[in-house]
Scaffold this motif. Structure first.
Motif, PDB file in Angstrom:
ATOM      1  N   THR A 108      56.567  73.726 -14.995  1.00 48.60           N
ATOM      2  CA  THR A 108      55.310  73.127 -14.547  1.00 48.60           C
ATOM      3  C   THR A 108      55.510  71.666 -14.156  1.00 48.60           C
ATOM      4  N   GLN A 109      56.360  70.982 -14.886  1.00 48.43           N
ATOM      5  CA  GLN A 109      56.678  69.587 -14.563  1.00 48.43           C
ATOM      6  C   GLN A 109      57.275  69.488 -13.151  1.00 48.43           C
ATOM      7  N   HIS A 110      58.216  70.367 -12.842  1.00 47.24           N
ATOM      8  CA  HIS A 110      58.824  70.365 -11.502  1.00 47.24           C
ATOM      9  C   HIS A 110      57.790  70.715 -10.434  1.00 47.24           C
ATOM     10  N   LEU A 111      56.934  71.684 -10.738  1.00 46.06           N
ATOM     11  CA  LEU A 111      55.910  72.077  -9.774  1.00 46.06           C
ATOM     12  C   LEU A 111      54.950  70.928  -9.501  1.00 46.06           C
ATOM     13  N   LEU A 112      54.531  70.232 -10.544  1.00 45.09           N
ATOM     14  CA  LEU A 112      53.610  69.098 -10.362  1.00 45.09           C
ATOM     15  C   LEU A 112      54.247  67.991  -9.524  1.00 45.09           C
ATOM     16  N   THR A 113      55.527  67.788  -9.690  1.00 49.37           N
ATOM     17  CA  THR A 113      56.228  66.785  -8.874  1.00 49.37           C
ATOM     18  C   THR A 113      56.130  67.152  -7.391  1.00 49.37           C
ATOM     19  N   GLN A 114      56.257  68.432  -7.100  1.00 46.39           N
ATOM     20  CA  GLN A 114      56.148  68.882  -5.715  1.00 46.39           C
ATOM     21  C   GLN A 114      54.703  68.796  -5.214  1.00 46.39           C
ATOM     22  N   VAL A 115      53.763  69.133  -6.085  1.00 47.13           N
ATOM     23  CA  VAL A 115      52.348  69.046  -5.719  1.00 47.13           C
ATOM     24  C   VAL A 115      51.976  67.606  -5.369  1.00 47.13           C
ATOM     25  N   ILE A 116      52.508  66.652  -6.118  1.00 51.74           N
ATOM     26  CA  ILE A 116      52.254  65.239  -5.828  1.00 51.74           C
ATOM     27  C   ILE A 116      52.766  64.882  -4.437  1.00 51.74           C
ATOM     28  N   SER A 117      53.936  65.403  -4.071  1.00 54.94           N
ATOM     29  CA  SER A 117      54.494  65.143  -2.736  1.00 54.94           C
ATOM     30  C   SER A 117      53.574  65.695  -1.647  1.00 54.94           C
TER      31      SER A 117
ATOM     32  N   HIS B  75      50.277  66.158  -1.930  1.00 56.99           N
ATOM     33  CA  HIS B  75      49.058  65.356  -1.915  1.00 56.99           C
ATOM     34  C   HIS B  75      49.302  63.985  -1.285  1.00 56.99           C
ATOM     35  N   ASN B  76      50.483  63.452  -1.477  1.00 56.79           N
ATOM     36  CA  ASN B  76      50.818  62.168  -0.846  1.00 56.79           C
ATOM     37  C   ASN B  76      50.863  62.285   0.677  1.00 56.79           C
ATOM     38  N   LYS B  77      51.068  63.500   1.167  1.00 55.25           N
ATOM     39  CA  LYS B  77      51.043  63.764   2.613  1.00 55.25           C
ATOM     40  C   LYS B  77      49.637  64.115   3.091  1.00 55.25           C
ATOM     41  N   GLY B  78      48.676  64.088   2.155  1.00 53.65           N
ATOM     42  CA  GLY B  78      47.290  64.361   2.513  1.00 53.65           C
ATOM     43  C   GLY B  78      46.926  65.829   2.595  1.00 53.65           C
ATOM     44  N   ILE B  79      47.726  66.697   1.949  1.00 53.21           N
ATOM     45  CA  ILE B  79      47.505  68.144   2.054  1.00 53.21           C
ATOM     46  C   ILE B  79      47.372  68.767   0.668  1.00 53.21           C
ATOM     47  N   VAL B  80      46.406  69.677   0.530  1.00 52.91           N
ATOM     48  CA  VAL B  80      46.231  70.446  -0.700  1.00 52.91           C
ATOM     49  C   VAL B  80      46.499  71.915  -0.361  1.00 52.91           C
ATOM     50  N   HIS B  81      47.318  72.603  -1.175  1.00 48.66           N
ATOM     51  CA  HIS B  81      47.784  73.956  -0.864  1.00 48.66           C
ATOM     52  C   HIS B  81      46.695  75.011  -1.060  1.00 48.66           C
ATOM     53  N   ARG B  82      45.996  74.961  -2.168  1.00 50.05           N
ATOM     54  CA  ARG B  82      44.858  75.830  -2.498  1.00 50.05           C
ATOM     55  C   ARG B  82      45.233  77.305  -2.733  1.00 50.05           C
ATOM     56  N   ASP B  83      46.515  77.584  -2.955  1.00 51.44           N
ATOM     57  CA  ASP B  83      46.896  78.975  -3.230  1.00 51.44           C
ATOM     58  C   ASP B  83      48.210  79.019  -4.016  1.00 51.44           C
ATOM     59  N   LEU B  84      48.312  78.153  -5.022  1.00 45.87           N
ATOM     60  CA  LEU B  84      49.555  78.047  -5.790  1.00 45.87           C
ATOM     61  C   LEU B  84      49.630  79.146  -6.856  1.00 45.87           C
ATOM     62  N   ARG B  85      49.659  80.374  -6.364  1.00 37.67           N
ATOM     63  CA  ARG B  85      49.761  81.534  -7.250  1.00 37.67           C
ATOM     64  C   ARG B  85      51.222  81.930  -7.432  1.00 37.67           C
ATOM     65  N   ILE B  86      51.489  82.780  -8.419  1.00 34.04           N
ATOM     66  CA  ILE B  86      52.878  83.172  -8.697  1.00 34.04           C
ATOM     67  C   ILE B  86      53.573  83.880  -7.522  1.00 34.04           C
ATOM     68  N   PRO B  87      52.870  84.544  -6.577  1.00 36.61           N
ATOM     69  CA  PRO B  87      53.594  85.111  -5.432  1.00 36.61           C
ATOM     70  C   PRO B  87      54.020  84.039  -4.425  1.00 36.61           C
ATOM     71  N   ASN B  88      53.450  82.845  -4.527  1.00 34.66           N
ATOM     72  CA  ASN B  88      53.720  81.798  -3.540  1.00 34.66           C
ATOM     73  C   ASN B  88      54.629  80.690  -4.060  1.00 34.66           C
TER      74      ASN B  88
ATOM     75  N   ILE C 251      41.697  69.103  -7.274  1.00 36.18           N
ATOM     76  CA  ILE C 251      41.160  70.007  -8.293  1.00 36.18           C
ATOM     77  C   ILE C 251      41.673  71.432  -8.089  1.00 36.18           C
ATOM     78  N   SER C 252      41.696  71.883  -6.824  1.00 39.45           N
ATOM     79  CA  SER C 252      42.133  73.240  -6.529  1.00 39.45           C
ATOM     80  C   SER C 252      43.581  73.468  -6.955  1.00 39.45           C
ATOM     81  N   ASP C 253      44.475  72.588  -6.537  1.00 35.78           N
ATOM     82  CA  ASP C 253      45.891  72.784  -6.862  1.00 35.78           C
ATOM     83  C   ASP C 253      46.144  72.718  -8.364  1.00 35.78           C
ATOM     84  N   LEU C 254      45.472  71.806  -9.054  1.00 31.31           N
ATOM     85  CA  LEU C 254      45.674  71.711 -10.502  1.00 31.31           C
ATOM     86  C   LEU C 254      45.109  72.928 -11.221  1.00 31.31           C
ATOM     87  N   TYR C 255      44.019  73.461 -10.708  1.00 31.76           N
ATOM     88  CA  TYR C 255      43.445  74.682 -11.278  1.00 31.76           C
ATOM     89  C   TYR C 255      44.441  75.839 -11.155  1.00 31.76           C
TER      90      TYR C 255
END
Length: 257
Positions: free
Chosen positions: A130-139, A141-154, A191-195
């Motif tokens: 989860t720590q590694h995933l959050l590091t990528q999520v921050i990258s 968000h820093n580009k101004g994009i939220v994924h909104r589908d960070l499920r285990i198949p993705n 909120i979406s990505d963290l959820y």
């Protein structure tokens, strides 16, 4: 519906013929489909390197809104240019539908690891991932994009490294008041990505769970988690007041430094 499935199976054959006759790629196989696109594994003839070709589903042929969303996915992937995101090799029109060719990531999704391979993750391992995933999520968000589908198949594991795929539901981050959010999954901000990260972590933690009763219980009751881990999950899942941003979530991760 059966007729739609039959129509799309016929479309797959037409895609295979088109790729073989009109491109420098060889068709390998159909990979799957999502809300907007159908994906195929192809191989570049001169390099023998494999790629994924993603094409808009034919049922969306007349939907300008869906076409714009598909083209936005291409734009975002080109804009991100991050090592854990597939890179786009080319774009174009195939059978009157937009498509793009991107890197093929030869790994396993966490859905495959957990449900097909039966892999189990300890609390420490789950938090580290989860720590590694959050590091990528921050990258992202820093580009101004939220994924909104960070499920285990993705989320894929490729040679020990995490990769994120399928930006079909991604959007550009907007300023959203949490009080106005009814569905955290669809929120157009962090909120979406963290959820989704919260649910991703839950899947990892449940990988070692052995039910002792047929009675359905909450995850708080079923999982024997340290209180700091349970509280952290409740914050990700918006049961508690949510984190202000992904950086806050990473700093608050209950993991030994």
């Amino acid at each position: 519906m059966w007729w739609q499935k039959s129509r799309e199976t016929k479309f797959d054959k037409n895609v295979q013929y088109y790729i073989t006759k009109h491109t420098d790629f060889t068709f390998i196989k159909f990979l799957g489909y999502g809300s907007y696109g159908r994906a195929y594994l192809v191989e570049e003839n001169f390099s023998q390197k494999q790629y994924v070709l993603k094409c808009l589903r034919p049922k969306h042929r007349r939907s300008q809104k869906t076409k714009r969303k598909f083209m936005q996915e291409i734009q975002m992937l080109e804009q991100l240019a991050l090592p854990f995101i597939p890179s786009i090799k080319m774009t174009g029109i195939l059978l009157d539908l937009p498509f793009f060719v991107m890197d093929y990531l030869d790994g396993q999704t966490f859905e495959q690891l957990i449900f097909d391979d039966g892999q189990k993750f300890t609390i420490t391992e789950a938090l580290s991932i989860t720590q590694h995933l959050l590091t990528q999520v921050i990258s992202l968000h820093n580009k101004g994009i939220v994924h909104r589908d960070l499920r285990i198949p993705n989320i894929l594991l490729v040679k020990g490294n995490l990769h994120i795929i399928d930006f079909g539901l991604a959007t550009y981050i907007k300023e959203v008041d949490f009080a106005t959010i009814r569905n955290p999954k669809r929120a157009e901000n962090h909120i979406s990505d963290l959820y989704f990260v919260g649910h991703f972590l839950l899947f990892l933690l449940y990988s070692t769970y052995e039910p002792t009763s047929r009675k359905e219980k909450s995850w708080q009751e079923e999982l024997s988690l340290p209180i700091e881990v349970a509280c952290y999950l409740e914050t990700l899942l918006c049961i508690n007041e949510p984190f202000k941003n992904a950086e806050d979530a990473l700093k608050s991760l209950p993991i030994k430094k």
